[in-house]
Design a protein around this motif. Structure first.
Motif, PDB file in Angstrom:
ATOM      1  N   CYS A   1      -1.794  -2.814   3.614  1.00  0.00           N
ATOM      2  CA  CYS A   1      -1.197  -2.230   2.409  1.00  0.00           C
ATOM      3  C   CYS A   1      -1.566  -0.750   2.328  1.00  0.00           C
ATOM      4  O   CYS A   1      -2.744  -0.388   2.438  1.00  0.00           O
ATOM      5  N   GLU A   2      -0.558   0.100   2.116  1.00  0.00           N
ATOM      6  CA  GLU A   2      -0.807   1.538   2.027  1.00  0.00           C
ATOM      7  C   GLU A   2      -1.520   1.912   0.738  1.00  0.00           C
ATOM      8  O   GLU A   2      -2.107   2.987   0.622  1.00  0.00           O
ATOM      9  N   ASN A   3      -1.491   1.012  -0.257  1.00  0.00           N
ATOM     10  CA  ASN A   3      -2.054   1.323  -1.565  1.00  0.00           C
ATOM     11  C   ASN A   3      -3.502   0.846  -1.717  1.00  0.00           C
ATOM     12  O   ASN A   3      -4.404   1.640  -1.982  1.00  0.00           O
TER      13      ASN A   3
ATOM     14  N   ASP B   1      -1.552  -1.798  14.584  1.00  0.00           N
ATOM     15  CA  ASP B   1      -1.726  -2.263  15.967  1.00  0.00           C
ATOM     16  C   ASP B   1      -2.984  -3.099  16.148  1.00  0.00           C
ATOM     17  O   ASP B   1      -3.016  -4.001  16.979  1.00  0.00           O
ATOM     18  N   ASN B   2      -4.011  -2.806  15.376  1.00  0.00           N
ATOM     19  CA  ASN B   2      -5.279  -3.504  15.570  1.00  0.00           C
ATOM     20  C   ASN B   2      -6.045  -3.649  14.257  1.00  0.00           C
ATOM     21  O   ASN B   2      -6.640  -2.682  13.764  1.00  0.00           O
ATOM     22  N   LEU B   3      -6.042  -4.858  13.718  1.00  0.00           N
ATOM     23  CA  LEU B   3      -6.737  -5.103  12.457  1.00  0.00           C
ATOM     24  C   LEU B   3      -8.257  -5.094  12.618  1.00  0.00           C
ATOM     25  O   LEU B   3      -8.979  -4.981  11.636  1.00  0.00           O
ATOM     26  N   LEU B   4      -8.751  -5.207  13.844  1.00  0.00           N
ATOM     27  CA  LEU B   4     -10.200  -5.162  14.032  1.00  0.00           C
ATOM     28  C   LEU B   4     -10.760  -3.791  13.658  1.00  0.00           C
ATOM     29  O   LEU B   4     -11.902  -3.671  13.222  1.00  0.00           O
ATOM     30  N   GLU B   5      -9.927  -2.746  13.811  1.00  0.00           N
ATOM     31  CA  GLU B   5     -10.348  -1.414  13.385  1.00  0.00           C
ATOM     32  C   GLU B   5     -10.517  -1.374  11.869  1.00  0.00           C
ATOM     33  O   GLU B   5     -11.469  -0.786  11.346  1.00  0.00           O
ATOM     34  N   LYS B   6      -9.585  -1.999  11.152  1.00  0.00           N
ATOM     35  CA  LYS B   6      -9.670  -2.063   9.694  1.00  0.00           C
ATOM     36  C   LYS B   6     -10.923  -2.827   9.264  1.00  0.00           C
ATOM     37  O   LYS B   6     -11.642  -2.399   8.352  1.00  0.00           O
ATOM     38  N   ALA B   7     -11.212  -3.936   9.958  1.00  0.00           N
ATOM     39  CA  ALA B   7     -12.397  -4.721   9.639  1.00  0.00           C
ATOM     40  C   ALA B   7     -13.669  -3.900   9.864  1.00  0.00           C
ATOM     41  O   ALA B   7     -14.606  -3.946   9.060  1.00  0.00           O
ATOM     42  N   THR B   8     -13.676  -3.129  10.934  1.00  0.00           N
ATOM     43  CA  THR B   8     -14.835  -2.288  11.239  1.00  0.00           C
ATOM     44  C   THR B   8     -15.046  -1.238  10.150  1.00  0.00           C
ATOM     45  O   THR B   8     -16.174  -1.000   9.698  1.00  0.00           O
ATOM     46  N   GLU B   9     -13.952  -0.594   9.719  1.00  0.00           N
ATOM     47  CA  GLU B   9     -14.041   0.408   8.652  1.00  0.00           C
ATOM     48  C   GLU B   9     -14.611  -0.192   7.370  1.00  0.00           C
ATOM     49  O   GLU B   9     -15.470   0.402   6.714  1.00  0.00           O
ATOM     50  N   MET B  10     -14.134  -1.379   7.023  1.00  0.00           N
ATOM     51  CA  MET B  10     -14.609  -2.037   5.802  1.00  0.00           C
ATOM     52  C   MET B  10     -16.085  -2.395   5.911  1.00  0.00           C
ATOM     53  O   MET B  10     -16.846  -2.272   4.946  1.00  0.00           O
TER      54      MET B  10
ATOM     55  N   VAL C   1       4.413  -9.976   6.249  1.00  0.00           N
ATOM     56  CA  VAL C   1       4.823  -9.825   4.842  1.00  0.00           C
ATOM     57  C   VAL C   1       5.461  -8.454   4.642  1.00  0.00           C
ATOM     58  O   VAL C   1       5.191  -7.507   5.381  1.00  0.00           O
ATOM     59  N   GLU C   2       6.320  -8.345   3.655  1.00  0.00           N
ATOM     60  CA  GLU C   2       6.949  -7.066   3.325  1.00  0.00           C
ATOM     61  C   GLU C   2       6.202  -6.353   2.215  1.00  0.00           C
ATOM     62  O   GLU C   2       6.211  -5.127   2.129  1.00  0.00           O
ATOM     63  N   CYS C   3       5.580  -7.133   1.337  1.00  0.00           N
ATOM     64  CA  CYS C   3       4.838  -6.560   0.207  1.00  0.00           C
ATOM     65  C   CYS C   3       3.415  -7.103   0.192  1.00  0.00           C
ATOM     66  O   CYS C   3       3.147  -8.223   0.635  1.00  0.00           O
TER      67      CYS C   3
ATOM     68  N   GLU D   1      -1.651  -8.671  -2.865  1.00  0.00           N
ATOM     69  CA  GLU D   1      -2.603  -8.407  -3.938  1.00  0.00           C
ATOM     70  C   GLU D   1      -2.076  -7.425  -4.975  1.00  0.00           C
ATOM     71  O   GLU D   1      -2.268  -7.620  -6.164  1.00  0.00           O
ATOM     72  N   CYS D   2      -1.417  -6.326  -4.516  1.00  0.00           N
ATOM     73  CA  CYS D   2      -0.950  -5.331  -5.489  1.00  0.00           C
ATOM     74  C   CYS D   2       0.568  -5.182  -5.517  1.00  0.00           C
ATOM     75  O   CYS D   2       1.102  -4.476  -6.378  1.00  0.00           O
ATOM     76  N   GLY D   3       1.272  -5.800  -4.559  1.00  0.00           N
ATOM     77  CA  GLY D   3       2.731  -5.759  -4.562  1.00  0.00           C
ATOM     78  C   GLY D   3       3.339  -4.533  -3.908  1.00  0.00           C
ATOM     79  O   GLY D   3       4.560  -4.431  -3.807  1.00  0.00           O
ATOM     80  N   ASN D   4       2.508  -3.600  -3.443  1.00  0.00           N
ATOM     81  CA  ASN D   4       3.041  -2.394  -2.804  1.00  0.00           C
ATOM     82  C   ASN D   4       3.490  -2.677  -1.373  1.00  0.00           C
ATOM     83  O   ASN D   4       3.278  -3.758  -0.824  1.00  0.00           O
ATOM     84  N   CYS D   5       4.075  -1.651  -0.748  1.00  0.00           N
ATOM     85  CA  CYS D   5       4.577  -1.793   0.612  1.00  0.00           C
ATOM     86  C   CYS D   5       3.424  -1.902   1.609  1.00  0.00           C
ATOM     87  O   CYS D   5       2.333  -1.381   1.379  1.00  0.00           O
TER      88      CYS D   5
END
Length: 372
Positions: free
Chosen positions: A306-308, A331-340, A317-319, A322-326
């Motif tokens: 989610c960009e928001n 490419d790699n969700l493991l990067e997102k997990a690492t950031e979190m 998913v298109e939306c 959790e918040c309904g935004n776009c």
């Protein structure tokens, strides 16, 4: 010396109106012959989309100029973060090899460095004998000597005969007393060094007799940090010390990696404060319940972010749920997990041994030990 706090500082750079160029380049002596590393850099640049390249043209030119002029100072690999628009220029020279990459994004790309932080833990080395002690820090394939503790008043052994033959036992007790006082001072000062440098793993080195005396005096909490011993001459160069301790470090890291993967999977199957798989791991990261994140090296999982609000999932998913935004494709969700995980100050372990890595991939390539 490169440390975790450097990564935490990098994570704070998030620009809305500028791009950061993140370069990871092998610049070992072999690569520096005929400037082979420079050709590889140019190939990485060519692979960038034309629109992306035009937005960071000045950064690319600055990096290329630097690569041509500073090659004599390089070690094995080079990491550069550049954003001329925001006056950002950060350089790390590392004595370990990295996977070559060139990333352009609104934030610095740090995942490869977390791999290093995990797989190259800080190791303290204490080299002792009856009169001296030398202290070293081993990290990222490099070694630094942090000083020497020396007590010249420790008496030496005398040749037998004459008066000394009659008073030998008393004189030996005198020597033992001074040796113990020397080692007590060593233990006190070395304890301060371990705390200051946040060292959790320790190797003791020197003659067997000196190590034995030292072990009698080391506090239990420090003994728990000891992962190995080495017989090293007291006048050894730091390079010789490194050569002796690296095999100990590599063997210990491999055993710990295997232990971590086995424990994670076993506990996750029992639902014992552990999970595996990207979606479950992201769920607990959002709830700030992750104590330690475990990921397979170089493994990628596509998904949506989610960009928001930053919600991430593998579900198409298109939306945002959790918040309904776009949402946007990642490419790699493991990067997102690492950031979190970084933002929450969670521990991160990257599994690189191929056998253990493949075992973790069977369970989604990622998992976490939970706080509660």
């Amino acid at each position: 010396m490169f440390e975790r706090k450097d990564l935490e500082r990098l994570e704070k750079f998030k620009f809305e109106d500028a791009f950061v160029v993140s370069l990871f380049l092998n610049v070992s002596p072999q690569e520096r012959k005929k400037q082979a590393y420079l050709s590889k850099f140019k190939n990485l640049v060519k692979a960038l989309p034309e629109k992306t390249l035009s937005s960071v043209k000045e950064d690319i030119e600055k990096i290329e100029s630097f690569l041509q002029s500073e090659r004599e100072s390089f070690k094995k690999s080079l990491v550069i973060y550049s954003c001329i628009k925001k006056e950002l220029w950060i350089r790390y020279d590392l004595n370990v090899e990295l996977k070559e990459d060139l990333i352009v994004d609104k934030t610095p790309y740090t995942s490869p460095l977390f791999d290093l932080i995990d797989n190259y833990q800080k190791y303290g080395v204490i080299l002792v004998d009856k009169r001296t002690a030398r202290v070293f820090l081993v990290f990222l394939g490099d070694i630094e000597e942090y000083g020497m503790i020396e007590h010249e008043d420790v008496p030496g052994k005398h040749k037998k005969g004459g008066w000394f033959a009659l008073a030998e036992k008393r004189y030996e007790r005198h020597i033992d007393y001074h040796v113990k006082m020397h080692l007590k001072d060593v233990v006190d000062k070395f304890g301060d060094f371990l705390k200051d440098k946040e060292i959790r793993r320790l190797i003791v080195a020197g003659p067997d007799e000196a190590i034995s005396h030292l072990m009698d005096m080391i506090p239990d909490e420090v003994k728990l940090k000891i992962v190995g011993r080495a017989n090293i001459e007291k006048h050894a160069s730091k390079e010789e010390v490194l050569e002796k301790v690296l095999p100990i470090i590599e063997e210990y890291e491999k055993s710990k990696e295997k232990e971590t993967v086995s424990e994670l999977i076993t506990r996750a199957l029992k639902n014992d404060n552990s999970v595996t798989g990207i979606d479950d791991t992201l769920k607990y990261l959002r709830e700030k319940r992750v104590m330690k994140l475990v990921i397979a090296r170089d493994y990628e999982v596509e998904g949506y972010i989610c960009e928001n609000c930053g919600f991430a999932t593998t579900q198409p998913v298109e939306c945002c749920m959790e918040c309904g935004n776009c949402v946007m494709k990642a490419d790699n969700l493991l990067e997102k997990a690492t950031e979190m995980a970084i933002e929450q100050s969670a521990l991160i372990e990257v599994v690189k041994d191929e056998k253990d890595r493949q075992r973790l991939i069977e369970y989604g390539g990622i998992g976490a030990f939970l706080r509660f």
